[in-house]
Enzyme design. Sequence first.
Site, PDB file in Angstrom:
ATOM      1  N   ASP A 286     -17.493   6.879  -0.724  1.00 29.85           N
ATOM      2  CA  ASP A 286     -16.088   6.672  -0.348  1.00 29.85           C
ATOM      3  C   ASP A 286     -16.213   8.004   0.843  1.00 29.85           C
ATOM      4  O   ASP A 286     -16.724   9.062   0.457  1.00 29.85           O
ATOM      5  CB  ASP A 286     -15.100   6.450  -1.310  1.00 29.85           C
ATOM      6  CG  ASP A 286     -13.654   5.869  -0.516  1.00 29.85           C
ATOM      7  OD1 ASP A 286     -13.820   5.703   0.797  1.00 29.85           O
ATOM      8  OD2 ASP A 286     -12.664   5.949  -1.140  1.00 29.85           O
TER       9      ASP A 286
ATOM     10  N   CYS B  57     -16.359   1.194   0.943  1.00 31.46           N
ATOM     11  CA  CYS B  57     -14.928   0.469   1.196  1.00 31.46           C
ATOM     12  C   CYS B  57     -14.838   0.367   2.643  1.00 31.46           C
ATOM     13  O   CYS B  57     -13.871  -0.661   3.262  1.00 31.46           O
ATOM     14  CB  CYS B  57     -14.012   0.743   0.401  1.00 31.46           C
ATOM     15  SG  CYS B  57     -13.245   2.513   0.481  1.00 31.46           S
TER      16      CYS B  57
ATOM     17  N   ARG C  41       0.764  -1.135   0.162  1.00 37.72           N
ATOM     18  CA  ARG C  41       0.057  -0.052   0.098  1.00 37.72           C
ATOM     19  C   ARG C  41       0.875   1.209   0.069  1.00 37.72           C
ATOM     20  O   ARG C  41       1.683   1.245   1.037  1.00 37.72           O
ATOM     21  CB  ARG C  41      -1.181  -0.048   1.043  1.00 37.72           C
ATOM     22  CG  ARG C  41      -1.486   1.288   1.517  1.00 37.72           C
ATOM     23  CD  ARG C  41      -2.667   1.390   2.535  1.00 37.72           C
ATOM     24  NE  ARG C  41      -3.980   0.536   2.119  1.00 37.72           N
ATOM     25  CZ  ARG C  41      -5.026   0.400   2.411  1.00 37.72           C
ATOM     26  NH1 ARG C  41      -5.472   1.387   3.664  1.00 37.72           N
ATOM     27  NH2 ARG C  41      -5.965  -0.365   1.908  1.00 37.72           N
TER      28      ARG C  41
ATOM     29  N   GLN D 208      -9.928  -4.128  -3.350  1.00 37.78           N
ATOM     30  CA  GLN D 208     -11.338  -3.685  -2.911  1.00 37.78           C
ATOM     31  C   GLN D 208     -12.511  -4.006  -3.805  1.00 37.78           C
ATOM     32  O   GLN D 208     -13.565  -4.382  -3.420  1.00 37.78           O
ATOM     33  CB  GLN D 208     -11.401  -2.126  -2.460  1.00 37.78           C
ATOM     34  CG  GLN D 208     -12.595  -1.564  -1.922  1.00 37.78           C
ATOM     35  CD  GLN D 208     -12.736  -2.080  -0.676  1.00 37.78           C
ATOM     36  OE1 GLN D 208     -12.178  -2.115   0.171  1.00 37.78           O
ATOM     37  NE2 GLN D 208     -14.104  -2.516  -0.486  1.00 37.78           N
TER      38      GLN D 208
ATOM     39  N   ARG E 252     -12.960  -8.970   1.330  1.00 41.08           N
ATOM     40  CA  ARG E 252     -11.831  -8.673   1.049  1.00 41.08           C
ATOM     41  C   ARG E 252     -11.008 -10.007   1.574  1.00 41.08           C
ATOM     42  O   ARG E 252     -10.066 -10.086   0.649  1.00 41.08           O
ATOM     43  CB  ARG E 252     -11.285  -7.378   2.175  1.00 41.08           C
ATOM     44  CG  ARG E 252     -11.913  -6.147   1.804  1.00 41.08           C
ATOM     45  CD  ARG E 252     -11.468  -5.684   0.673  1.00 41.08           C
ATOM     46  NE  ARG E 252     -10.045  -5.240   0.389  1.00 41.08           N
ATOM     47  CZ  ARG E 252      -9.413  -4.381   0.890  1.00 41.08           C
ATOM     48  NH1 ARG E 252      -9.886  -3.275   1.584  1.00 41.08           N
ATOM     49  NH2 ARG E 252      -8.108  -4.221   0.677  1.00 41.08           N
TER      50      ARG E 252
ATOM     51  N   HIS F 108      -7.288   0.967  -6.157  1.00 42.72           N
ATOM     52  CA  HIS F 108      -7.623  -0.074  -5.231  1.00 42.72           C
ATOM     53  C   HIS F 108      -8.148  -1.240  -5.620  1.00 42.72           C
ATOM     54  O   HIS F 108      -9.230  -1.596  -5.308  1.00 42.72           O
ATOM     55  CB  HIS F 108      -8.397   0.517  -4.094  1.00 42.72           C
ATOM     56  CG  HIS F 108      -8.444  -0.031  -2.586  1.00 42.72           C
ATOM     57  ND1 HIS F 108      -7.619  -1.034  -2.535  1.00 42.72           N
ATOM     58  CD2 HIS F 108      -9.010   0.261  -1.625  1.00 42.72           C
ATOM     59  CE1 HIS F 108      -7.628  -1.471  -1.120  1.00 42.72           C
ATOM     60  NE2 HIS F 108      -8.632  -0.563  -0.639  1.00 42.72           N
TER      61      HIS F 108
HETATM   62  N1   CP Z   1     -11.351  -0.493   2.429  1.00 44.24           N
HETATM   63  C1   CP Z   1      -9.677  -0.498   3.029  1.00 44.24           C
HETATM   64  O1   CP Z   1      -8.859  -0.684   2.188  1.00 44.24           O
HETATM   65  O2   CP Z   1      -9.548  -0.425   4.349  1.00 44.24           O
HETATM   66  P1   CP Z   1      -8.305  -0.132   5.104  1.00 44.24           P
HETATM   67  O3   CP Z   1      -7.674   1.099   4.611  1.00 44.24           O
HETATM   68  O4   CP Z   1      -8.675  -0.455   6.681  1.00 44.24           O
HETATM   69  O5   CP Z   1      -7.392  -1.116   4.678  1.00 44.24           O
HETATM   70  N1  NVA Z   2     -10.105   6.548  -0.809  1.00 44.67           N
HETATM   71  C1  NVA Z   2      -9.541   6.095   0.406  1.00 44.67           C
HETATM   72  C2  NVA Z   2      -9.948   4.570   0.459  1.00 44.67           C
HETATM   73  C3  NVA Z   2      -9.320   4.164   1.802  1.00 44.67           C
HETATM   74  C4  NVA Z   2      -9.718   2.492   1.831  1.00 44.67           C
HETATM   75  C5  NVA Z   2      -8.177   6.545   0.697  1.00 44.67           C
HETATM   76  O1  NVA Z   2      -7.492   6.337  -0.427  1.00 44.67           O
HETATM   77  O2  NVA Z   2      -7.877   7.097   1.743  1.00 44.67           O
END
Ligand code: CP
Ligand code: NVA
Length: 312
Positions: A229, A270, A118, A148, A298, A145
Site C-alpha cells: 500500500d 488497494c 470514511r 477493502q 469493492r 479498512h
Molecule cells: N482503496 C480505496 O479505498 O480507494 P479510495 O481511497 O479511492 O476509496
Molecule cells: N492506507 C491508505 C489507504 C487508502 C485507500 C490510506 O489510509 O490513505
Amino acid sequence: MSPAIHQQRQRMTHFLDIHNTDTADLRAILDHANAMKTARAGRPKGTPDDEQPLAGHMVALIFEKPSTRTRVSFDVGVRQMGGQSMVLSGAELQLGHGETIADTARVLSRYVDLIMIRTFEEAVLHELAEFASVPVINGLTDDSHPCQIMADVMTFEEHRGPIKGKKVVWSGDGNNVFASFAHAAKQFEFDLTFTGPEVLDPAQVLDGLYTIERNPEKAVEGADLIVTDTWISMHEAQSARERRHNLLRPYQVNADLMSHAKGDALFMHCLPAHREEEATSEVMDGPHSVIFDEAENRLHAQKAIMRWCLGE
Ligand code: CP
Ligand code: NVA
C-alpha cells in the site's frame, strides 16, 4: 438510555471491523457477493439488479477524506440494488463545524436507513455507530479498512480458491489496510507475514495475528499473495515523506521481489498507488497483478455488506 433504545442498539447490524464480525457472517457476505457478481455479469453498470433489496432505502455516504473507489462503488452499488444514496463531505456537514458525532448520528438516523463513513479516528466511527439507530459501515479510518479486505479475500479466492492456509505477505508500512488484513487472517485462517522497518511496525493491538520477517526476500518465500500500500496514508503528514521513503524503499514490490515468491503468487494493492514507489508498474501491470479485479470487487463485496446490514 431507555431499555427500548438499548435493545434497539444491541440489535443493530453495523459493519465496523472484520475481527468483531461473526466468521459465518463474513463467509455469507462473500458468498452473496459472488452470487450477485455472477448474476449481473456483462450488463451495463447502470442497469438494476434483478433483485432490488434496497428499494425504498436511503443511504448516506460521508467522506472526511478523499476517495475514488469507495465513493463510486458504494454509490453505484446502492443504485444497482434499487436504493438511493447521497454523498456528503465532512466539510459541508455541520460535523465539520463543531456539531457532535452523537447528534449527527441521531439526526441522520431520522432521514436515512444506512450510513457509510470514511473518517480519521476510529473512535468517531464507534461513536457514530453507538448513537445511530441505523446500521453504520466503516469506509476506512486511520486504523482499519474492512470493506477493502473483504474485496481482497473475494479476489484471492476468485483466482486461487480458498484462502485458508495460504501465505499472505505484506511488504511496507504497517498501516490501516494491514490491520484489517491481520483481522482477516484470524477470521479466514490464512498465514500473514509482515515485512517492513521496525519503526513502521503495525499497531501492538494486532500482535499475535501475524509474524514478522525483516528481510523482504526471505519474507516472500512460499508466498501465495504479496500485498502493499502507499508509503504515506491520508492521515500521515507529508513532512514525513522523505524519512518514510528512505525507510520503506527496501520493501518496494518489484519484479525481483516477486521472483522470490511462489511462481503463481498474486499481487494486490488497494489503490491509489504511487507507481515506482511502493510497487513498480512492471508488477502492477504484470501477470501476477489482480489490482483491478480487487477494485471491481469493492462494488460486489460492499453490496453484500449493505444487504447484510439491512437484513435484506
Ligand atoms: N482503496 C480505496 O479505498 O480507494 P479510495 O481511497 O479511492 O476509496
Ligand atoms: N492506507 C491508505 C489507504 C487508502 C485507500 C490510506 O489510509 O490513505
